[in-house]
Each structure stands twice: as C-alpha cells, then as structure tokens.
Design a protein around this motif. Structure first.
Motif, mmCIF file in Angstrom:
data_model
loop_
_atom_site.group_PDB
_atom_site.id
_atom_site.type_symbol
_atom_site.label_atom_id
_atom_site.label_comp_id
_atom_site.label_asym_id
_atom_site.label_seq_id
_atom_site.Cartn_x
_atom_site.Cartn_y
_atom_site.Cartn_z
ATOM 1 N N PHE A 296 0.841 -1.201 0.000
ATOM 2 C CA PHE A 296 0.000 0.000 0.000
ATOM 3 C C PHE A 296 0.878 1.254 0.000
ATOM 4 C CE2 PHE A 296 -2.419 3.366 2.052
ATOM 5 C CZ PHE A 296 -3.625 3.313 1.380
ATOM 6 N N GLY A 297 1.873 1.294 0.887
ATOM 7 C CA GLY A 297 2.778 2.444 0.932
ATOM 8 C C GLY A 297 3.684 2.508 -0.276
ATOM 9 N N GLY A 298 4.145 1.334 -0.759
ATOM 10 C CA GLY A 298 5.028 1.320 -1.921
ATOM 11 C C GLY A 298 4.342 1.833 -3.164
ATOM 12 N N ALA A 299 3.082 1.460 -3.370
ATOM 13 C CA ALA A 299 2.352 1.927 -4.548
ATOM 14 C C ALA A 299 2.169 3.439 -4.510
ATOM 15 C CB ALA A 299 0.990 1.236 -4.623
ATOM 16 N N ALA A 300 1.857 3.979 -3.329
ATOM 17 C CA ALA A 300 1.690 5.428 -3.202
ATOM 18 C C ALA A 300 3.008 6.155 -3.467
ATOM 19 C CB ALA A 300 1.170 5.766 -1.808
ATOM 20 N N PHE A 301 4.109 5.609 -2.941
ATOM 21 C CA PHE A 301 5.415 6.252 -3.124
ATOM 22 C C PHE A 301 5.832 6.268 -4.590
ATOM 23 C CE2 PHE A 301 10.018 5.503 -3.634
ATOM 24 C CZ PHE A 301 10.490 6.737 -3.204
ATOM 25 N N PHE A 302 5.728 5.118 -5.266
ATOM 26 C CA PHE A 302 6.151 5.064 -6.665
ATOM 27 C C PHE A 302 5.198 5.824 -7.583
ATOM 28 C CE2 PHE A 302 8.837 1.458 -5.281
ATOM 29 C CZ PHE A 302 10.035 1.909 -5.822
ATOM 30 N N GLY A 303 3.924 5.924 -7.196
ATOM 31 C CA GLY A 303 3.020 6.783 -7.956
ATOM 32 C C GLY A 303 3.450 8.238 -7.891
ATOM 33 N N TYR A 304 3.864 8.676 -6.698
ATOM 34 C CA TYR A 304 4.388 10.034 -6.518
ATOM 35 C C TYR A 304 5.669 10.219 -7.328
ATOM 36 C CZ TYR A 304 6.601 13.968 -4.031
ATOM 37 O OH TYR A 304 7.225 15.159 -3.702
#
Length: 437
Positions: A296-304
């Motif tokens: 969940f956190g990884g997807a948000a980070f790489f989306g940013y």
C-alpha cells in the motif's frame, strides 16, 4: 459490422456506481489473497497431494516423471492462465459487441465465488477436485477483470480516471488484508477449508453492490452472425492494428516478458515457501499480510515518483529491485530471510503494474486506445502462463538431478531481465508542459 462509439460521452456516473465499482476490487482481493497466494497452494501441497513413491515429499507421477508439489501448483496456475488468455479476450469482445459487460461480470464473479466456497468440502487426497476448483475459480477471477476494467472510462471523466483507479487499488489492498486476517483466525483454529470457502463468500457478498448499481453497456455493433465468431474477429483485428505501431508493440512485448516474471513470483512464492522452507498456512498468511500493508505504501510512493521521473524510469527501478529480490530468494535458508525478501517485494509490488498501465495510456494513440488496452489485457493473461510453467520445469529438473530445491526461483530472472532490456528500447513519451492540455 457497424460499430458504435465504444465509450459513451455521458456525464460521470453517480457516487453509488463509483463506490460499487471500487468495492468490487475489495471483494475479489479477498479471494485473490487467500486462495491464489496465501493459503490454497500450501494446503494443496501439504493436505491434498499424495506422497511421491518411496518418499514423504508430496507430488505426482506423470508419464513416469516425478513432479514435486510446487511443480504441480505451477502447472495448475499455467492451465488456468492459459484458459483465461484464450477465453477472456473473446468474452470481452462479446461483452463489447452485445453490451453484456454487467451480466458477464455477474456470471464470472458468481461462478468463481461458488467454486471457492466449494473448497469447504475438500479433504486429504482430494487433489483432483481441489485442482479443478482452483482452475475454475482462478479462471473466473481473472476473466471478471475484463468486464470490471471496462467500466473505468464510463464512470468518470478522463482527468479523474487515474484517481478512481487508484481508489480501486487501495480498496483491494485493504480488503484483501482484512479478509486474510479473518481467514487467519480460522486457520489457527484448524479450519483451513472454511477459510478458503470464506474467501469465496467474501468475494460474492461485496460484489452485490456492483451487480445492482452498475449499468449495462449499450451494444457496440449490429451483428447478425455468430457472436462467438464476432468475438474472435475482434481479437484478430486488435492484434493486426497493434502491430502497426512499433513503439507500442515494443512496450507490449516488454510488458509481456517482465510481467510474466512478476506474476510468477506472486503465484509461486507460496509453493516455494511450503516446499522449500516448510512454511505453514499460518506462516504464509502472515507473510502476505505483511506484503499487503507494505505494498500500500510502496504503490503510493512510486506513484508520486512517477509524476516526477516518468513511468518508464519507475518501471526500470522496480525491475532492478525485483531482480535483486529474486536473486536473494535463491540464497534463503530460513523463514526470517524469506520475510525480509517478501517485504522488499512488497515495496515494488504495485509500482510495476500501476506504472505500466500509466505508460500504456501515454504510448497508445488516441484513436486506438480501446484496442490497445484490449491487447494490453491479452498480454497480461499470456504473461501469466509461461512463468509458472518454467518454474514447474525447473522444479522437476532440480528434483531429478538432485539440485538445490531453491533452483526454480532462477527461472524468473530471464523474464525480468529480458523485459528490462526490451523496455530500454521504448522511448519515454513526451511529458506535457505546464498549462498544456
């Protein structure tokens, strides 16, 4: 055949339709995480498969060749993905032509959930029935996305589709994690079959809002002949059109290769953990629960990060991490090390696929957007066939030649590496400047 506009220019859908669409990702993720990844592979190997002749290790003898448990799971995954790759594109084309997206979503989700709930009746030695239920439910699971994804451009305006899609991913991570926690409670009480059946009930129950509030599509074509033949013709037309665009075709080839590696890691890691490290269903459930929250956190980070560096660079960074993680998996000797590697994979789990979809949207010419995404979907299905098949072959060869049981993980590296190399030949699409439309 006379085709209508494939995406109606109607106003954005109401909140109920959007919320029910997002909730379907919550629904099917409960099944996907419990059955496909965390629980069923270990249960199939440790409980349903018989022991190999003269050995305590579970497996099957096929045409005189001993197949260890993880190889059998790999074959089950490959068979279900092959059926999906052959059937889903044609069913999707039929849904487009006749406007049957909603009814086929209902059929596939209901049938898949019933197959999963039927796992409640499995017992020791039921490997044939268990394998068939897994293949059937997995086929319905993957096929339902063909109809589910088609709703995105009909629910909101183009500039809002990314955020709505993101809410779907987020709901899937959270819903899958909650379903796994509840399944874990049942597993710790020794009720593994009930945990599997529960995931099917979860899938069906939370699909009901989509069944009620999503609207059926308008037919795209007036077809007087066989609808099945029309579906096959649509898939053939999509393939012919995609080949005209070199950059897009290169990206689709890269995606097919590296996504094969990604999907193989996801689908085969439970079998690896069970066969090589002796992990229980409880251990695997905890492992994938960890991965869900990190993802969940990884997807948000790489989306940013993708908004600033570009999707192609983010995919390349993710693939390097994937290759490192797979190489490290070959060296693991205990469960603690495997948990660390799983955490690393969790960071990049959503990054590759989310950025791939975004890069696809940027590379596809506007006038063939729907056809391009149709082939993107087909590539994703075929990508899930060969990796598990190679894994099964490596596992069988490792056993017959007395190699390390960790050898099969190396079958993933060529797919990731070749995908990375082909992606290097895909030019980064021009990013819009400030104020541009």
């Amino acid at each position: 055949m006379a085709f209508k506009n494939p995406v109606p220019s109607s106003p954005a859908a109401d909140f109920r339709a959007k919320a029910s669409w997002v909730l379907y990702d919550w629904a099917n993720s409960g099944y996907g995480l419990v059955v496909i990844t965390a629980v069923f592979p270990s249960f199939f190997i440790s409980t349903l498969l018989p022991p190999l002749p003269g050995s305590a290790d579970p497996g099957l003898v096929v045409a005189g060749t001993e197949l260890p448990g993880d190889a059998v799971v790999g074959l089950l995954n490959s068979v279900s993905m092959l059926l999906m790759a052959l059937g889903a594109p044609v069913l999707g084309a039929i849904a487009d032509i006749r406007g049957w997206a909603k009814r086929l979503l209902i059929v596939s989700a209901t049938a898949g959930s019933v197959f999963a709930m039927s796992m409640f009746f499995l017992g020791p030695g039921d490997w044939v029935r268990g394998g068939l239920l897994f293949i059937g439910s997995n086929f319905c699971f993957g096929t339902s996305f063909t109809f589910y994804n088609a709703y995105l451009p009909r629910l909101t305006r183009p500039e809002k589709q990314g955020s709505l899609s993101g809410w779907g991913f987020a709901a899937g991570y959270i819903g899958g994690a909650i379903a796994l926690i509840l399944a874990l409670i049942l597993i710790r009480q020794g009720k593994v079959e009930l945990a599997l059946a529960f995931s099917g009930a979860w899938w069906l129950a939370f699909s009901l809002p989509a069944f009620f509030f999503l609207k059926e599509f308008e037919p795209q074509a007036l077809e007087s002949g066989s609808i099945a033949l029309a579906g096959f013709r649509r898939v053939a037309d999509t393939f012919r059109n995609i080949r005209r665009y070199r950059v897009l075709f290169l990206f689709l080839l890269a995606y097919l290769l590296y996504n094969d590696g990604v999907e193989t890691v996801i689908s085969m890691s439970p079998a690896f953990g069970t066969a090589v490290l002796g992990m229980t269903q409880d251990d695997l459930a905890m492992l994938f629960l960890l991965v869900q929250f990190i993802a969940f956190g990884g997807a948000a980070f790489f989306g940013y990060l993708a908004d600033r560096l570009g999707d192609k660079k983010v995919i390349q960074v993710n693939l390097v991490i994937w290759i490192v993680a797979v190489g490290a998996a070959y060296l693991v000797t205990n469960q603690v090390q495997f948990f660390v590697i799983a955490g690393l994979i969790g960071i990049v789990l959503g990054g590759v696929q989310a950025s791939s979809r975004s890069l696809m949207a940027a590379l596809a010419p506007r006038h063939i957007h729907n056809e391009a995404f149709g082939f993107f979907s087909i590539s994703g299905k075929f990508a899930s066939i060969f990796g598990p098949l190679f894994y099964a072959g490596f596992a069988t060869a490792a056993r017959s030649h007395e190699l390390s049981p960790r050898t099969p993980v190396l079958s993933v590296v060529p797919f990731l590496l070749l995908g990375f190399l082909v992606l290097m030949r895909v030019p980064e699409p021009r990013r819009p400047t400030a104020g541009s439309r």
